[in-house]
Design a protein around this motif. Structure first.
Motif, PDB file in Angstrom:
ATOM      1  N   GLN A  30       0.423  -1.099  -0.004  1.00  0.00           N
ATOM      2  CA  GLN A  30      -0.022   0.369   0.069  1.00  0.00           C
ATOM      3  C   GLN A  30       0.858   1.149  -0.109  1.00  0.00           C
ATOM      4  OE1 GLN A  30      -3.406   0.860  -0.255  1.00  0.00           O
ATOM      5  NE2 GLN A  30      -3.793  -1.568  -0.070  1.00  0.00           N
ATOM      6  N   GLN A  31       2.439   1.232   0.272  1.00  0.00           N
ATOM      7  CA  GLN A  31       2.495   2.057   0.875  1.00  0.00           C
ATOM      8  C   GLN A  31       3.290   2.642  -0.637  1.00  0.00           C
ATOM      9  OE1 GLN A  31       5.715   1.673   4.016  1.00  0.00           O
ATOM     10  NE2 GLN A  31       4.212   1.881   5.197  1.00  0.00           N
ATOM     11  N   LEU A  32       3.308   1.495  -1.686  1.00  0.00           N
ATOM     12  CA  LEU A  32       4.612   1.590  -2.507  1.00  0.00           C
ATOM     13  C   LEU A  32       3.593   1.946  -3.945  1.00  0.00           C
ATOM     14  CD1 LEU A  32       5.875  -1.748  -3.212  1.00  0.00           C
ATOM     15  CD2 LEU A  32       7.599   0.402  -2.738  1.00  0.00           C
ATOM     16  N   PHE A  33       2.177   1.866  -3.348  1.00  0.00           N
ATOM     17  CA  PHE A  33       1.311   2.107  -4.453  1.00  0.00           C
ATOM     18  C   PHE A  33       1.462   3.874  -4.857  1.00  0.00           C
ATOM     19  CE2 PHE A  33      -2.016  -0.879  -3.318  1.00  0.00           C
ATOM     20  CZ  PHE A  33      -1.514  -2.257  -4.159  1.00  0.00           C
ATOM     21  N   PRO A  34       1.810   4.435  -4.566  1.00  0.00           N
ATOM     22  CA  PRO A  34       2.054   5.697  -5.159  1.00  0.00           C
ATOM     23  C   PRO A  34       2.919   6.094  -6.226  1.00  0.00           C
ATOM     24  CG  PRO A  34       1.246   6.376  -2.775  1.00  0.00           C
ATOM     25  CD  PRO A  34       2.090   4.986  -2.547  1.00  0.00           C
ATOM     26  N   ILE A  35       4.123   6.082  -5.416  1.00  0.00           N
ATOM     27  CA  ILE A  35       5.957   6.060  -6.753  1.00  0.00           C
ATOM     28  C   ILE A  35       5.226   5.294  -7.527  1.00  0.00           C
ATOM     29  CG2 ILE A  35       7.985   5.061  -6.292  1.00  0.00           C
ATOM     30  CD1 ILE A  35       8.257   5.338  -3.208  1.00  0.00           C
ATOM     31  N   LEU A  36       4.656   3.412  -7.657  1.00  0.00           N
ATOM     32  CA  LEU A  36       4.965   2.767  -8.757  1.00  0.00           C
ATOM     33  C   LEU A  36       3.963   3.552  -9.775  1.00  0.00           C
ATOM     34  CD1 LEU A  36       4.570  -0.665  -7.655  1.00  0.00           C
ATOM     35  CD2 LEU A  36       6.683   0.364  -8.257  1.00  0.00           C
ATOM     36  N   GLY A  43       5.090   6.876 -17.429  1.00  0.00           N
ATOM     37  CA  GLY A  43       5.642   5.597 -19.156  1.00  0.00           C
ATOM     38  C   GLY A  43       4.379   5.263 -19.692  1.00  0.00           C
ATOM     39  N   TYR A  44       3.056   5.366 -19.423  1.00  0.00           N
ATOM     40  CA  TYR A  44       2.279   5.054 -20.612  1.00  0.00           C
ATOM     41  C   TYR A  44       2.142   6.307 -21.313  1.00  0.00           C
ATOM     42  CZ  TYR A  44       0.332   0.682 -19.514  1.00  0.00           C
ATOM     43  OH  TYR A  44      -0.181  -0.780 -19.512  1.00  0.00           O
ATOM     44  N   ILE A  70       4.627  -4.117 -14.111  1.00  0.00           N
ATOM     45  CA  ILE A  70       4.496  -3.537 -12.945  1.00  0.00           C
ATOM     46  C   ILE A  70       3.306  -3.015 -12.816  1.00  0.00           C
ATOM     47  CG2 ILE A  70       5.173  -0.724 -11.950  1.00  0.00           C
ATOM     48  CD1 ILE A  70       8.090  -1.536 -13.670  1.00  0.00           C
ATOM     49  N   MET A  71       2.080  -2.148 -14.115  1.00  0.00           N
ATOM     50  CA  MET A  71       1.191  -2.074 -14.119  1.00  0.00           C
ATOM     51  C   MET A  71       0.040  -3.236 -13.469  1.00  0.00           C
ATOM     52  SD  MET A  71      -0.334   0.035 -14.381  1.00  0.00           S
ATOM     53  CE  MET A  71      -2.691   0.104 -14.480  1.00  0.00           C
ATOM     54  N   TYR A  72       0.007  -4.574 -13.904  1.00  0.00           N
ATOM     55  CA  TYR A  72      -0.678  -5.546 -13.579  1.00  0.00           C
ATOM     56  C   TYR A  72      -0.089  -5.803 -11.952  1.00  0.00           C
ATOM     57  CZ  TYR A  72      -2.167  -6.573 -17.609  1.00  0.00           C
ATOM     58  OH  TYR A  72      -3.486  -5.780 -19.112  1.00  0.00           O
ATOM     59  N   PHE A  73       0.945  -5.828 -11.702  1.00  0.00           N
ATOM     60  CA  PHE A  73       1.822  -5.838 -10.163  1.00  0.00           C
ATOM     61  C   PHE A  73       1.061  -5.287  -9.529  1.00  0.00           C
ATOM     62  CE2 PHE A  73       4.652  -4.293  -6.878  1.00  0.00           C
ATOM     63  CZ  PHE A  73       4.751  -5.813  -5.954  1.00  0.00           C
ATOM     64  N   GLY A  76      -2.541  -6.510  -8.884  1.00  0.00           N
ATOM     65  CA  GLY A  76      -2.737  -7.605  -8.148  1.00  0.00           C
ATOM     66  C   GLY A  76      -2.020  -7.436  -6.820  1.00  0.00           C
ATOM     67  N   GLY A  77      -1.183  -6.615  -6.886  1.00  0.00           N
ATOM     68  CA  GLY A  77      -1.106  -5.701  -5.352  1.00  0.00           C
ATOM     69  C   GLY A  77      -2.660  -4.837  -4.771  1.00  0.00           C
ATOM     70  N   ALA A  78      -3.255  -4.712  -5.119  1.00  0.00           N
ATOM     71  CA  ALA A  78      -4.201  -3.873  -5.064  1.00  0.00           C
ATOM     72  C   ALA A  78      -5.249  -4.820  -4.036  1.00  0.00           C
ATOM     73  CB  ALA A  78      -4.733  -2.640  -6.024  1.00  0.00           C
ATOM     74  N   ILE A  79      -5.533  -5.569  -5.217  1.00  0.00           N
ATOM     75  CA  ILE A  79      -6.910  -7.082  -4.616  1.00  0.00           C
ATOM     76  C   ILE A  79      -6.618  -7.386  -3.676  1.00  0.00           C
ATOM     77  CG2 ILE A  79      -7.602  -8.777  -6.010  1.00  0.00           C
ATOM     78  CD1 ILE A  79      -7.280  -7.623  -8.625  1.00  0.00           C
ATOM     79  N   SER A  80      -5.174  -7.758  -3.989  1.00  0.00           N
ATOM     80  CA  SER A  80      -5.217  -8.927  -2.937  1.00  0.00           C
ATOM     81  C   SER A  80      -4.679  -8.298  -0.795  1.00  0.00           C
ATOM     82  CB  SER A  80      -3.800  -9.907  -3.093  1.00  0.00           C
ATOM     83  OG  SER A  80      -2.689  -8.849  -3.161  1.00  0.00           O
ATOM     84  N   SER A  81      -4.114  -7.136  -1.360  1.00  0.00           N
ATOM     85  CA  SER A  81      -3.951  -6.078  -0.237  1.00  0.00           C
ATOM     86  C   SER A  81      -5.173  -5.994   0.674  1.00  0.00           C
ATOM     87  CB  SER A  81      -2.327  -5.337  -0.424  1.00  0.00           C
ATOM     88  OG  SER A  81      -3.044  -4.725  -1.775  1.00  0.00           O
ATOM     89  N   SER A  82      -5.984  -5.650  -0.702  1.00  0.00           N
ATOM     90  CA  SER A  82      -7.331  -4.628  -0.007  1.00  0.00           C
ATOM     91  C   SER A  82      -8.672  -5.571   0.777  1.00  0.00           C
ATOM     92  CB  SER A  82      -8.443  -3.739  -1.242  1.00  0.00           C
ATOM     93  OG  SER A  82      -7.404  -2.773  -1.789  1.00  0.00           O
ATOM     94  N   ILE A  83      -8.377  -7.052   0.160  1.00  0.00           N
ATOM     95  CA  ILE A  83      -9.021  -7.969   1.339  1.00  0.00           C
ATOM     96  C   ILE A  83      -8.254  -8.394   2.018  1.00  0.00           C
ATOM     97  CG2 ILE A  83     -10.121 -10.252   0.564  1.00  0.00           C
ATOM     98  CD1 ILE A  83      -9.771  -9.718  -2.181  1.00  0.00           C
ATOM     99  N   VAL A  84      -7.452  -8.403   2.167  1.00  0.00           N
ATOM    100  CA  VAL A  84      -6.776  -8.780   3.613  1.00  0.00           C
ATOM    101  C   VAL A  84      -6.351  -7.841   4.815  1.00  0.00           C
ATOM    102  CG1 VAL A  84      -4.206  -9.360   4.808  1.00  0.00           C
ATOM    103  CG2 VAL A  84      -5.032 -10.188   2.505  1.00  0.00           C
TER     104      VAL A  84
END
Length: 91
Positions: A30-36, A43-44, A70-73, A76-84
């Motif tokens: 969740q802390q990495l989302f803004p930077i990524l 890039g897009y 990285i976009m798909y990372f 995937g991270g947003a889906i699973s971390s939000s659920i957890v």
């Protein structure tokens, strides 16, 4: 294996790694989302200029596939971390 199939497999790899990282370390991702997100957005934006050019294709950009991974990372991270985190919040 065609370029499209290879790109899809790499996207799936990025998505699965994002899912796993989001399950194991939801707070850190969740802390990495803004930077990524900012990096992928820039890039897009740059790749959209190449896509509008008739002489070049997105496959000509060597950094387009890692950008998609990285976009798909992120997805995937947003889906699973939000659920957890939601499960932890309601428990």
């Amino acid at each position: 294996m065609s370029k499209k199939t290879k790109r899809r497999w790499l996207q799936l790899f990025g998505f699965i790694i994002g899912l796993l990282f989001g399950l194991l370390r939801p707070d850190q991702i969740q802390q990495l989302f803004p930077i990524l997100g900012i990096g992928v957005g820039i890039g897009y934006f740059i790749s959209s200029r190449v896509a509008s050019d008739d002489d070049k294709h997105l496959d000509d950009l060597p950094w387009f596939i890692p950008l998609q991974m990285i976009m798909y990372f992120i997805i995937g991270g947003a889906i699973s971390s939000s659920i957890v985190l939601a499960i932890e919040l309601f428990s």
